[in-house]
Design a protein around this motif. Sequence first.
Motif, short mmCIF file in Angstrom:
data_model
loop_
_atom_site.label_atom_id
_atom_site.label_comp_id
_atom_site.label_asym_id
_atom_site.label_seq_id
_atom_site.Cartn_x
_atom_site.Cartn_y
_atom_site.Cartn_z
N GLN A 490 0.83 -1.21 0.00
CA GLN A 490 0.00 0.00 0.00
C GLN A 490 0.86 1.26 0.00
O GLN A 490 0.55 2.24 -0.70
N LEU A 491 1.97 1.25 0.77
CA LEU A 491 2.88 2.40 0.77
C LEU A 491 3.52 2.58 -0.60
O LEU A 491 3.67 3.71 -1.09
N ILE A 492 3.91 1.47 -1.21
CA ILE A 492 4.55 1.56 -2.54
C ILE A 492 3.56 2.09 -3.57
O ILE A 492 3.91 2.94 -4.40
N LYS A 496 3.92 5.39 -5.77
CA LYS A 496 3.93 5.25 -7.23
C LYS A 496 3.07 6.31 -7.91
O LYS A 496 3.29 6.64 -9.08
N GLU A 497 2.08 6.84 -7.19
CA GLU A 497 1.21 7.86 -7.78
C GLU A 497 1.98 9.12 -8.13
O GLU A 497 1.64 9.82 -9.09
N THR A 498 3.04 9.43 -7.37
CA THR A 498 3.82 10.65 -7.62
C THR A 498 5.23 10.35 -8.13
O THR A 498 5.84 11.22 -8.76
N TYR A 499 5.76 9.15 -7.85
CA TYR A 499 7.12 8.78 -8.31
C TYR A 499 7.08 7.43 -9.03
O TYR A 499 7.69 6.45 -8.56
N PRO A 500 6.40 7.34 -10.14
CA PRO A 500 6.25 6.02 -10.80
C PRO A 500 7.59 5.46 -11.30
O PRO A 500 7.83 4.26 -11.18
N ILE A 501 8.45 6.31 -11.85
CA ILE A 501 9.73 5.83 -12.40
C ILE A 501 10.61 5.30 -11.28
O ILE A 501 11.28 4.26 -11.42
N LEU A 502 10.63 5.99 -10.15
CA LEU A 502 11.45 5.58 -9.01
C LEU A 502 11.02 4.21 -8.49
O LEU A 502 11.86 3.34 -8.22
N VAL A 503 9.72 4.00 -8.38
CA VAL A 503 9.21 2.71 -7.88
C VAL A 503 9.54 1.59 -8.86
O VAL A 503 9.95 0.49 -8.46
N GLU A 504 9.38 1.87 -10.15
CA GLU A 504 9.66 0.84 -11.15
C GLU A 504 11.14 0.43 -11.16
O GLU A 504 11.47 -0.70 -11.50
N GLU A 505 12.03 1.35 -10.75
CA GLU A 505 13.46 1.05 -10.74
C GLU A 505 13.85 0.17 -9.55
O GLU A 505 14.90 -0.46 -9.57
N VAL A 506 12.99 0.12 -8.52
CA VAL A 506 13.31 -0.64 -7.31
C VAL A 506 12.60 -1.98 -7.27
O VAL A 506 13.19 -3.02 -6.97
N THR A 507 11.31 -1.99 -7.56
CA THR A 507 10.51 -3.20 -7.44
C THR A 507 9.66 -3.39 -8.69
O THR A 507 9.20 -2.40 -9.28
N PRO A 508 9.45 -4.61 -9.14
CA PRO A 508 9.81 -5.89 -8.50
C PRO A 508 11.26 -6.32 -8.70
O PRO A 508 11.68 -7.33 -8.13
N GLU A 509 11.99 -5.62 -9.53
CA GLU A 509 13.42 -5.90 -9.72
C GLU A 509 14.20 -4.61 -9.51
O GLU A 509 13.78 -3.54 -9.97
N GLY A 514 8.98 -8.04 -0.39
CA GLY A 514 9.48 -8.57 0.88
C GLY A 514 10.80 -7.93 1.29
O GLY A 514 11.03 -7.64 2.46
N ASP A 515 11.69 -7.70 0.33
CA ASP A 515 12.97 -7.05 0.63
C ASP A 515 12.75 -5.62 1.12
O ASP A 515 13.37 -5.17 2.09
N VAL A 516 11.87 -4.90 0.42
CA VAL A 516 11.58 -3.52 0.82
C VAL A 516 10.96 -3.51 2.22
O VAL A 516 11.30 -2.67 3.07
N SER A 529 11.83 7.08 11.28
CA SER A 529 10.63 7.29 10.48
C SER A 529 10.88 6.93 9.03
O SER A 529 11.95 7.22 8.47
N ILE A 530 9.89 6.29 8.40
CA ILE A 530 9.99 5.94 6.98
C ILE A 530 9.08 6.83 6.14
O ILE A 530 8.72 6.48 5.01
N ARG A 531 8.73 7.98 6.68
CA ARG A 531 7.83 8.87 5.94
C ARG A 531 8.48 9.41 4.67
O ARG A 531 7.81 9.64 3.66
N ASN A 532 9.80 9.59 4.72
CA ASN A 532 10.51 10.12 3.56
C ASN A 532 10.82 8.97 2.59
O ASN A 532 11.98 8.65 2.30
N LEU A 533 9.77 8.36 2.06
CA LEU A 533 9.94 7.21 1.17
C LEU A 533 10.71 7.54 -0.11
O LEU A 533 11.47 6.69 -0.60
N PRO A 534 10.56 8.71 -0.70
CA PRO A 534 11.35 8.99 -1.91
C PRO A 534 12.85 8.86 -1.69
O PRO A 534 13.55 8.27 -2.53
#
Length: 676
Positions: A490-492, A496-509, A514-516, A529-534
């Motif tokens: 849910q966090l990812i 992804k709504e605001t940083y789609p490219i960044l998320v695609e570069e990390v997961t699923p590969e 599970g690793d995240v 705190s993990i609020r600064n997810l970017p």
Amino acid sequence: MKAKDLTVLLGVILIIIMLVIPLPGWLLSVLILTNISLALLVILVSMNTTDALQFSIFPSLLLLLTLFRLGLNVSTTRSILSEADAGGVVETFGTFVIGDNPLVGFVVFTILVIIQFLVITKGSERVSEVAARFTLDAMPGKQMSIDADLNAGMINEFQAKERREKVENEADFYGAMDGATKFVKGDAIAGIIIVLINIVFGLIIGMAQMGMGFGEAINTYMQLTVGDGLVSQIPALLISTATGIVVTRVASENNLGTNVTEQLLRYPKLLYIAAGTIFLLGLTPINFFLTLSISLILAIGGYMLERPVKDVEPDKLEEEQAESNQMKSPENVVGLLSMDPIEFEFGYALIPLADTSQGGDLLDRIVMIRRQLAIELGIVIPVVRIRDNIQLNPNEYRLKVKGNDVASGELILDHYLAMSPSVEDDSIEGIDTVEPAFGLPAKWISEELKDDAELSGYTVVDPPSVVSTHITEVIKKNAHMLLGRQETKQLIDHLKETYPILVEEVTPEPLSIGDVQKVLAKLLRESISIRNLPVIFETLADFGKMTSDTDLLTEYVRQSLASQITKQYVQSENSLKVVTISGEVESMISEHIHQTEHGSYLALDPESQQLIIRSVTEKIEQLSLQEETPILLCSPSIRMYVKQLLDRFFPNVVVLSYNELEPNLEVQSVGVVNVA
């Protein structure tokens, strides 16, 4: 304005006209039949509603119909006394009831009035009063149940709003019905008085002004009076009966007729018993043929009702067998395996904490706690399930995380918790205890001592603040347990709504969810705190291709969050007091780090571990005397191993690396951990 609205307005205006202007006999007959029709319609509607709120307009309608009926009484009384005529309907009713004997007719009418006033009207009034009282008394419990379901996630905000509106509407309805039945009672009394007026003054007017003899006057006015009373009391009787039906109606899926037939005739064999009893009565001087006929009707009715049951018996058995098999199926058992992520249970003496009708605001406080932790930790805390538990002590409460007890405490609601300063004041008397969130010595004091305790330097808080602080700290401590793969997904998705490219570069590969999740959980475990997810995902994108070791990735993320970590632990302006690790200890730890294909671990001999632990213990005790927060500082390469070594003995000790602090920060070493 719609035609329906105009009809109601014109009806009210007509009632006012009836009270003032004389009406012709034919118009009175039309209005009387209209009154009877409306009364029939009301009782039929009341019998076919499945819930009282489906006829919520009934209290206001009852008032209008009562006023309409009184207006008719005034008009018919005017016509009877002035013209000895009130229309064909009144005359027909009077002739039918009285016949050739005015006295018998009057007695029958009197009995009808007595039934209306003493049985139906009085009973409806009492039932309405009791229903209103019980409905108002049940409101707090219903509101509390709705709040608990909402807080537990069983219903959403829209459903909760609908339920609250229904509870409020029920209270308003039964309160209005309690007042409306007073109009029905007043209408019955007014009907009796109007009948007496018609008879007494009719005889006077007939004999004195119209020259009638006593016999003619008594026949004429008795007939008109009884007829007028009947056309008035029959609708009143129907309305009173409808009132009783509405206020005694229990919410059901079916109407009154269906419920009566289904429940009264539910046991056909009982009709055989009733038939036998009536047949035995025929052996007495009672008419044998009559009792035999009735008993046969009852027996045949029982047979007819029982036969369909036998016909569908195989189907019923198959249905019951299917239900039994369904109850035994694994799917039903699986539903019992689910548990609430966070549970708060309390003894019965603490119910006022959550009962809004008693001033409890625990539900509101938990909502604020979830918002606060979302800002501080960066995760959405699951809904806290709140319920009472009679197995606990009256003043005890307990917190569970994923079914496991993680904290407990006791509250005294009519006291305040006073946390002791450095020097205690003997004049402040109370019940010694320990503050549950931080383990500080404290006392439960009475409200009279609150001001004195504050003047003496005590920190005084009320019980709701004590328990909400405890809940907050427990959730913070166990936040890493509440973050699973589903919550991480849910966090990812939100990121992804605001940083789609960044998320695609990390997961699923190169990293799985599970690793995240492991990286985020390790950060939360050390109150990061993990609020600064970017920023976290930027680091994972940079180093995720180099290694899949989540411990190592966590260290890289911590270094990327250096600014955040520095602000979290800096006590004074741009200065931080720490205990450093000596070079000898760092070399000892570095030499005993073993690398494997599944990661790395510290393999330090027990004697060396004890020396390090003893040295850390001494430094922590010294800092505690100085009221300083113990923070250990070491090189980045051994930080996580030092934390793993100390975690079993000092879980609250903060271990930082040099790379996790901002370069311009002034670091003051107040001690060194060594093994010498």
